[in-house]
Design an enzyme around this catalytic site. Structure first.
Site, PDB file in Angstrom:
ATOM      1  N   GLY A  33      20.215  13.308 -12.665  1.00 23.50           N
ATOM      2  CA  GLY A  33      21.315  14.205 -12.958  1.00 23.50           C
ATOM      3  C   GLY A  33      21.212  15.546 -12.283  1.00 23.50           C
ATOM      4  O   GLY A  33      22.225  16.128 -11.869  1.00 23.50           O
ATOM      5  N   ARG A 262     -16.796   3.770  21.359  1.00 26.93           N
ATOM      6  CA  ARG A 262     -16.560   5.072  20.750  1.00 26.93           C
ATOM      7  C   ARG A 262     -17.844   5.869  20.517  1.00 26.93           C
ATOM      8  O   ARG A 262     -17.954   7.033  20.899  1.00 26.93           O
ATOM      9  CB  ARG A 262     -15.811   4.861  19.430  1.00 26.93           C
ATOM     10  CG  ARG A 262     -15.278   6.102  18.779  1.00 26.93           C
ATOM     11  CD  ARG A 262     -14.358   5.732  17.618  1.00 26.93           C
ATOM     12  NE  ARG A 262     -13.221   4.954  18.057  1.00 26.93           N
ATOM     13  CZ  ARG A 262     -12.008   5.464  18.247  1.00 26.93           C
ATOM     14  NH1 ARG A 262     -11.795   6.739  18.035  1.00 26.93           N
ATOM     15  NH2 ARG A 262     -11.020   4.691  18.645  1.00 26.93           N
ATOM     16  N   TRP A 475      -8.756  -8.410  -8.492  1.00 23.14           N
ATOM     17  CA  TRP A 475      -8.441  -7.959  -9.840  1.00 23.14           C
ATOM     18  C   TRP A 475      -8.895  -9.001 -10.850  1.00 23.14           C
ATOM     19  O   TRP A 475      -8.562 -10.180 -10.741  1.00 23.14           O
ATOM     20  CB  TRP A 475      -6.936  -7.710  -9.957  1.00 23.14           C
ATOM     21  CG  TRP A 475      -6.493  -6.810  -8.853  1.00 23.14           C
ATOM     22  CD1 TRP A 475      -5.880  -7.170  -7.696  1.00 23.14           C
ATOM     23  CD2 TRP A 475      -6.721  -5.404  -8.756  1.00 23.14           C
ATOM     24  NE1 TRP A 475      -5.686  -6.076  -6.892  1.00 23.14           N
ATOM     25  CE2 TRP A 475      -6.188  -4.967  -7.514  1.00 23.14           C
ATOM     26  CE3 TRP A 475      -7.311  -4.459  -9.588  1.00 23.14           C
ATOM     27  CZ2 TRP A 475      -6.238  -3.637  -7.095  1.00 23.14           C
ATOM     28  CZ3 TRP A 475      -7.352  -3.135  -9.176  1.00 23.14           C
ATOM     29  CH2 TRP A 475      -6.822  -2.739  -7.954  1.00 23.14           C
ATOM     30  N   GLU A 478      -9.299 -11.568 -17.863  1.00 17.71           N
ATOM     31  CA  GLU A 478     -10.187 -11.994 -18.931  1.00 17.71           C
ATOM     32  C   GLU A 478     -10.013 -13.477 -19.226  1.00 17.71           C
ATOM     33  O   GLU A 478      -8.908 -14.030 -19.168  1.00 17.71           O
ATOM     34  CB  GLU A 478      -9.898 -11.187 -20.204  1.00 17.71           C
ATOM     35  CG  GLU A 478     -10.283  -9.725 -20.101  1.00 17.71           C
ATOM     36  CD  GLU A 478      -9.983  -8.962 -21.379  1.00 17.71           C
ATOM     37  OE1 GLU A 478      -9.243  -9.512 -22.229  1.00 17.71           O
ATOM     38  OE2 GLU A 478     -10.476  -7.836 -21.528  1.00 17.71           O
ATOM     39  N   ASP A 546     -17.352  -0.872   8.263  1.00 20.03           N
ATOM     40  CA  ASP A 546     -17.253   0.449   7.647  1.00 20.03           C
ATOM     41  C   ASP A 546     -17.868   0.455   6.257  1.00 20.03           C
ATOM     42  O   ASP A 546     -18.568   1.387   5.871  1.00 20.03           O
ATOM     43  CB  ASP A 546     -15.788   0.867   7.544  1.00 20.03           C
ATOM     44  CG  ASP A 546     -15.211   1.267   8.892  1.00 20.03           C
ATOM     45  OD1 ASP A 546     -15.988   1.390   9.848  1.00 20.03           O
ATOM     46  OD2 ASP A 546     -13.987   1.451   8.974  1.00 20.03           O
TER      47      ASP A 546
END
Length: 575
Positions: A33, A262, A475, A478, A546
């Protein structure tokens, strides 16, 4: 009661006219709004509104739009929780130095500080992560404040980055006398390009053309200097490293590119030219423990990219393209002293490593349950994507695989803030900006979850993006006993959630891919039916280099402990 009709002389109408005059053709927004007057006037002027499912995504999309177009990204978010939701996106644009304008609203001025709905002092929240933050209460000052905010967003007076303005709703409805609407605020305002100072150009050329092992590292500030960079490297013969801020600026076929070497080239260079790039943690802060005795030359159009951590023997606050062009012109036909054997040797070893990486990606074995390695997924995508594809990489460990394994014509990722969740909104903005160029979002399932509902935005706005979720079941769910629906917890297991089913439920073409041999055909079908999502099951056992080293973003360097030891020795005066 119906709200009174907005006048064409209202502040809201002039905000829309201002944006139209500055070339804004779309705004990323979530309705509320307190911003409805601006929304209505944007729509009336034909400015496209990309309505999203969360304000954070709106700011992420505006951020990506700015990065990809070189123009202004605009997000509009409502008051209170709209602003607090958007703050993660604002913070990421701040760290990334992206020119984004965020517009919001407030309750009517007479209700200020009286407990009105969504009444907050937003500017106090966002001031530290914006270049400019103001509440505009006087309608006659709206155009002036907009002009100032956009100038600050583009870095006039400092670094580029987000600027924020909000307006009480009575201000938006307030009228501005015609004689106070000055054309100077409504007409287009060309961006200023800072030229390079001639003496600094001459000094830089003398150092670079006398160097034996010069290295160029590019960042955000070099994005619009691709042609000039290629001409500069051809003239000098230096070796070149991109970063996540500039990946895709130069094709891998250019002889200066040595990205796979690199760590070695950082340690061997005698002169390092940073081009619109901070020396942050991704570049080991420019530490002598990594860069040895190399001298630095710093060129940038943003102060933070010029003097952070290491000072340059030459520092140029200038448009990078202009500076590169000036240096090539200054050098003329002068032959550089670059050690060609050194540069060509690095290039040869880069090519060997790059080919070996691609081969190992294609041959990466599945785990004992048949789940593919993330590198096998990325190899499959490489085989299908054209060279000019826009790639958005997102995730934690999966990002480490993707940024090394996926080439791109244009590339974006979470940046140095590590802002997971940018993938889907960045990809939508990229696909809407250039529907004819394939856009891939390669994301881990965790980062996908932050803005997964924006696949609804992709479907509604027909953004032809391909989203590939590397689903490694990170993830836990249970496991209960079987006596009741909510029995005793007896353990847990990994849950490979069905993201394809979620996407199909929102109207998107989606498939779940569980076997490597099914990947190629699934990619073909997805590319032909964009927007599309592939939910690809990958092994949770894969660990990136990494993650093993603990030194994210800096491949082929020493592990973190070794780098830290070298830093300590250097600070104590040792070798």
């Amino acid at each position: 009661m119906n709200a009174p009709e907005l006048s064409e002389h209202s502040a809201a109408a002039l905000i829309a006219r201002f944006l139209k005059g500055r070339g804004v053709d779309r705004v990323f927004a979530l309705c509320g709004g307190h911003i409805m007057p601006i929304w209505m006037k944007l729509d009336a002027l034909g400015i496209r509104i990309i309505d999203v499912r969360d304000e954070r995504a709106a700011v992420h999309m505006a951020h990506a739009h700015a990065e990809l177009t070189g123009g202004l990204g605009v997000a509009m978010i409502t008051a209170g929780p709209g602003v607090t939701n958007g703050m993660t996106g604002i913070a990421n644009a701040h760290v990334s130095r992206a020119p984004v304008l965020i517009l919001s609203g407030l309750p009517p001025t007479p209700q200020e500080n009286r407990g009105a709905l969504q009444d907050m002092v937003h500017v106090d929240l966002v001031r530290s992560i914006t270049r400019y933050a103001r509440t505009v209460r006087e309608p006659s000052l709206v155009l002036q404040e907009l002009a100032e905010a956009v100038s600050r967003a583009f870095g006039e007076g400092g670094d580029p980055g987000p600027a924020y303005l909000d307006f009480p709703i009575d201000t938006l409805r307030g009228e501005i006398p015609g004689h106070m609407v000055l054309d100077e605020h409504l007409r287009p305002a060309p961006r200023k390009r800072m030229p390079a100072e001639p003496q600094a150009v001459a000094e830089a050329v003398e150092i670079l053309w006398s160097a034996r092992r010069p290295l160029v590292i590019s960042g955000r500030g070099a994005r619009e200097a691709g042609k000039e960079l290629e001409r500069f490297l051809d003239a000098l013969g230096a070796v070149y490293l991109d970063t996540g801020e500039s990946k895709g600026l130069l094709g891998d076929d250019h002889p200066s590119v040595v990205g796979a070497m690199r760590g070695k080239v950082m340690g061997e260079a005698d002169v390092v030219l940073t081009l619109g790039r901070r020396l942050d943690f991704q570049l080991a802060y420019g530490s002598p423990a990594v860069f040895g005795e190399a001298r630095f030359i710093r060129i940038a159009d943003a102060p933070s990219e010029l003097r952070d951590n290491r000072r340059g023997v030459v520092e140029m606050l200038a448009n990078p393209a202009e500076a590169l062009r000036a240096m090539v012109d200054e050098a003329g036909s002068r032959r550089s002293a670059v050690d060609r054997d050194w540069a060509e040797g690095l290039r040869a070893r880069h090519e060997e490593r790059a080919e070996k990486l691609y081969r190992t990606m294609r041959e990466a074995p599945s785990d004992d349950q048949g789940r593919m390695h993330p590198n096998r997924l990325l190899a499959g995508l490489r085989e299908k994507l054209p060279a000019n594809a826009t790639v958005i990489a997102d995730g934690g460990d999966f990002l480490s695989f993707a940024r090394v394994g996926l080439p791109a014509g244009v590339y974006l990722d979470p940046g140095s803030l590590g802002c997971l969740g940018v993938g889907v909104p960045f990809g939508i903005a990229a696909a809407l900006n250039d529907p004819d160029t394939p856009v891939l979002v390669a994301t881990g399932d965790g980062s996908f979850g932050f803005n997964a509902m924006e696949i609804d935005t992709a479907v509604r706005h027909r953004a032809p993006v391909l989203i590939v979720v590397a689903n490694n079941g990170a993830w836990q769910i249970e496991v209960h006993d079987q006596q009741t629906s909510y029995g005793k917890v007896v353990g847990s297991r990994l849950q490979f959630a069905d993201y394809a089913a979620m996407a199909r439920g929102l109207g998107m073409h989606a498939e779940r891919v569980e076997r490597p041999e099914d990947l190629a055909a699934a990619i073909d079908r997805a590319m032909a039916n964009r927007p599309a999502l592939l939910d690809v099951i990958v092994t949770p056992e894969a660990v990136s280099a990494d993650a093993r080293s603990g030194l994210a973003w800096i491949p082929d360097l020493q592990p973190l402990a070794a780098w830290h030891e070298a830093e300590v020795r250097w600070r104590s005066g040792g070798s």
